[in-house]
Design a protein around this motif. Structure first.
Motif, PDB file in Angstrom:
ATOM      1  N   THR A  38      29.585  35.630  46.883  1.00  0.00           N
ATOM      2  CA  THR A  38      31.014  35.708  46.562  1.00  0.00           C
ATOM      3  C   THR A  38      31.012  35.480  45.053  1.00  0.00           C
ATOM      4  OG1 THR A  38      33.094  34.577  46.595  1.00  0.00           O
ATOM      5  CG2 THR A  38      31.234  33.099  46.876  1.00  0.00           C
ATOM      6  N   ARG A  86      54.300  32.641  49.301  1.00  0.00           N
ATOM      7  CA  ARG A  86      54.635  31.903  48.171  1.00  0.00           C
ATOM      8  C   ARG A  86      53.500  32.264  46.911  1.00  0.00           C
ATOM      9  NH1 ARG A  86      52.641  26.331  50.436  1.00  0.00           N
ATOM     10  NH2 ARG A  86      51.715  27.722  51.981  1.00  0.00           N
ATOM     11  N   ARG A 140      47.031  26.571  43.259  1.00  0.00           N
ATOM     12  CA  ARG A 140      46.351  26.162  44.272  1.00  0.00           C
ATOM     13  C   ARG A 140      45.149  25.823  43.778  1.00  0.00           C
ATOM     14  NH1 ARG A 140      44.913  30.803  48.640  1.00  0.00           N
ATOM     15  NH2 ARG A 140      43.312  31.336  47.071  1.00  0.00           N
ATOM     16  N   ASP A 157      41.217  27.852  42.287  1.00  0.00           N
ATOM     17  CA  ASP A 157      41.659  29.059  41.968  1.00  0.00           C
ATOM     18  C   ASP A 157      41.343  29.387  40.339  1.00  0.00           C
ATOM     19  OD1 ASP A 157      42.561  29.890  44.249  1.00  0.00           O
ATOM     20  OD2 ASP A 157      44.666  30.151  43.866  1.00  0.00           O
TER      21      ASP A 157
HETATM   22  N1  UFG Z   1      47.719  33.656  46.545  1.00  0.00           N
HETATM   23  C1  UFG Z   1      49.006  33.274  46.413  1.00  0.00           C
HETATM   24  N2  UFG Z   1      49.869  33.361  47.691  1.00  0.00           N
HETATM   25  C2  UFG Z   1      49.131  32.928  48.909  1.00  0.00           C
HETATM   26  C3  UFG Z   1      47.788  33.455  49.019  1.00  0.00           C
HETATM   27  C4  UFG Z   1      47.003  33.788  47.914  1.00  0.00           C
HETATM   28  O1  UFG Z   1      49.610  33.373  45.565  1.00  0.00           O
HETATM   29  O2  UFG Z   1      49.843  32.988  49.902  1.00  0.00           O
HETATM   30  C5  UFG Z   1      46.922  34.073  45.414  1.00  0.00           C
HETATM   31  C6  UFG Z   1      45.871  32.917  45.225  1.00  0.00           C
HETATM   32  O3  UFG Z   1      46.193  31.932  44.746  1.00  0.00           O
HETATM   33  C7  UFG Z   1      44.855  33.789  44.410  1.00  0.00           C
HETATM   34  C8  UFG Z   1      45.127  35.196  45.009  1.00  0.00           C
HETATM   35  O4  UFG Z   1      46.290  35.302  45.592  1.00  0.00           O
HETATM   36  O5  UFG Z   1      45.075  33.995  43.161  1.00  0.00           O
HETATM   37  C9  UFG Z   1      44.114  35.399  46.001  1.00  0.00           C
HETATM   38  O6  UFG Z   1      44.109  34.668  47.041  1.00  0.00           O
HETATM   39  P1  UFG Z   1      43.185  34.862  48.265  1.00  0.00           P
HETATM   40  O7  UFG Z   1      43.203  33.781  49.010  1.00  0.00           O
HETATM   41  O8  UFG Z   1      43.537  35.992  48.997  1.00  0.00           O
HETATM   42  O9  UFG Z   1      41.654  35.150  47.874  1.00  0.00           O
HETATM   43  P2  UFG Z   1      40.793  34.135  46.956  1.00  0.00           P
HETATM   44  O10 UFG Z   1      40.714  34.808  45.582  1.00  0.00           O
HETATM   45  O11 UFG Z   1      40.952  32.746  47.006  1.00  0.00           O
HETATM   46  O12 UFG Z   1      39.471  34.056  47.751  1.00  0.00           O
HETATM   47  C10 UFG Z   1      38.832  35.281  48.185  1.00  0.00           C
HETATM   48  C11 UFG Z   1      37.850  34.759  49.490  1.00  0.00           C
HETATM   49  C12 UFG Z   1      36.929  34.081  49.064  1.00  0.00           C
HETATM   50  C13 UFG Z   1      36.107  34.434  47.910  1.00  0.00           C
HETATM   51  C14 UFG Z   1      36.930  34.950  46.628  1.00  0.00           C
HETATM   52  C15 UFG Z   1      36.376  35.443  45.386  1.00  0.00           C
HETATM   53  O13 UFG Z   1      38.707  34.199  50.471  1.00  0.00           O
HETATM   54  O14 UFG Z   1      35.919  33.883  50.096  1.00  0.00           O
HETATM   55  O15 UFG Z   1      37.851  35.788  47.100  1.00  0.00           O
HETATM   56  O16 UFG Z   1      37.380  35.963  44.532  1.00  0.00           O
HETATM   57  F1  UFG Z   1      35.259  33.729  47.315  1.00  0.00           F
END
Ligand code: UFG
Length: 328
Positions: free
Chosen positions: A116, A205, A281, A284
């Motif tokens: 990842t 959100r 969150r 992040d």
């Molecule tokens: N976000 C929001 N609102 C939501 C969900 C997410 O604002 O309801 C934001 C998060 O804070 C983040 C972005 O959207 O800034 C992306 O969030 P995701 O949860 O879609 O993805 P992540 O970046 O947290 O994580 C994903 C995978 C992980 C991996 C990561 C690497 O879930 O397994 O990408 O970048 F490690």
């Protein structure tokens, strides 16, 4: 080739299985269905079981004469890993060790590992290349980084060969409409936006509007899940052709903020999608954008669905036709 895919009933795993089966590989899937779905298995043979069950894993590898493993089974929710690190270290490391030891016992020496972008933490420079310093900001990313270190040691000591694929943000759905994204609970941005567009949620959100980015929201590099899946096939072929162990980033090299993803989704669905601002969150990083030049050069990987709107459209097609996901 006889290939075992752990986590093959999950979101990314199911797309990987489809690509492998189409390329003529004989696929066995090991999934405990904790997060995966029986209906996401459209090819290959599903064995319902857990990597914690070491005798089962050993027996499966030996009985099936597995020649290569693609290891995706893991917990992968960043914010959950911050509050429950023990769950992430136990599952992502201890279960992974069971798999590696079973591989050694059965003589299977090729592994493609699902890693990842979260291994990098807050990057010093973007796009991120594979030799960028790794300082994960959450236990999820740390568990994947530790496992990569374990793989290197197993290579030195036991001749295991591996390719670790560091995914950026997987999104989208099978362009043929057979497979899609269904997590419970859902935490990922694109499905949450589309479920909101379908009226299944009241508002998206936006987590954090004070990041050091042009619009204050987090920037990510969204990559189509079928493009990711294709990279696993290429990695497998490379290992079989004698390629040395390596690590590859997989992304499109372009970052989009949360607000930009929301806007692109509004264009795809053709109407406004309600959103509210919310606090950051935990865990992040502000910006994650990949350089995937190494994968392009060395594996011959070429993303087919690089356009964000195309990625979201494939997801929208699936969510519209499966508002309850796989329905299990
Ligand atoms: N976000 C929001 N609102 C939501 C969900 C997410 O604002 O309801 C934001 C998060 O804070 C983040 C972005 O959207 O800034 C992306 O969030 P995701 O949860 O879609 O993805 P992540 O970046 O947290 O994580 C994903 C995978 C992980 C991996 C990561 C690497 O879930 O397994 O990408 O970048 F490690």
């Amino acid at each position: 080739m006889k290939v075992l895919v752990t986590g093959g009933a999950g979101y990314i795993g199911s797309h990987v299985v489809k690509v492998l089966a189409r390329a003529g590989h004989d696929v066995v899937i090991l999934d405990n269905l904790g997060e995966g779905h029986r209906r996401a298995v459209v090819s290959g043979r599903l064995v319902v079981g857990d990597l914690n069950d070491r005798p089962l894993v050993e027996e499966l590898l030996a009985a099936e004469k597995v020649e290569a493993v693609i290891h995706l089974a893991a917990h992968s929710i960043v914010p959950e890993s911050v509050v429950r690190p023990e769950k992430y270290f136990r599952n992502n490391l201890v279960s992974g060790l069971n798999l590696l030891d079973a591989m050694l016992a059965s003589g299977c020496r090729y592994l493609v590992f699902s890693s990842t972008a979260a291994v990098y933490g807050e990057p010093e420079r973007v796009p991120i290349e594979e030799d960028h310093p790794t300082l994960p900001t959450n236990p999820y990313g740390e568990s994947k980084l530790f496992f990569e270190a374990i793989l290197r040691r197993y290579e030195e000591a036991h001749g295991l060969r591996f390719i670790s694929l560091r995914y950026f943000n997987a999104a989208g759905a099978d362009p043929e409409g057979e497979l899609g994204e269904d997590h419970d609970p859902e935490t990922h941005l694109v499905p949450i936006i589309l479920q909101t567009a379908l009226g299944l949620r009241s508002a998206v959100r936006i987590f954090g509007t004070d990041y050091p980015t042009p619009d204050g929201t987090c920037i990510r590099d969204y990559i189509h899940v079928s493009d990711l899946a294709e990279a696993h096939l290429l990695a497998l072929n490379a290992l079989r052709a004698g390629k040395h162990s390596s690590i590859y980033n997989l992304g499109n090299g372009e970052g989009f903020s949360v607000r930009e993803v929301l806007q692109a989704a509004e264009q795809v669905v053709g109407r406004p999608i309600p959103a509210v601002e919310a606090p950051r969150r935990p865990g992040d990083p502000a910006v994650l954008v990949a350089s995937s030049e190494r994968a392009q050069k060395e594996l011959g990987w070429q993303p087919r669905y690089a356009d964000l709107r195309v990625i979201i459209s494939t997801a929208w097609n699936w969510h519209r036709s499966h508002p309850a996901g796989y329905g299990d």
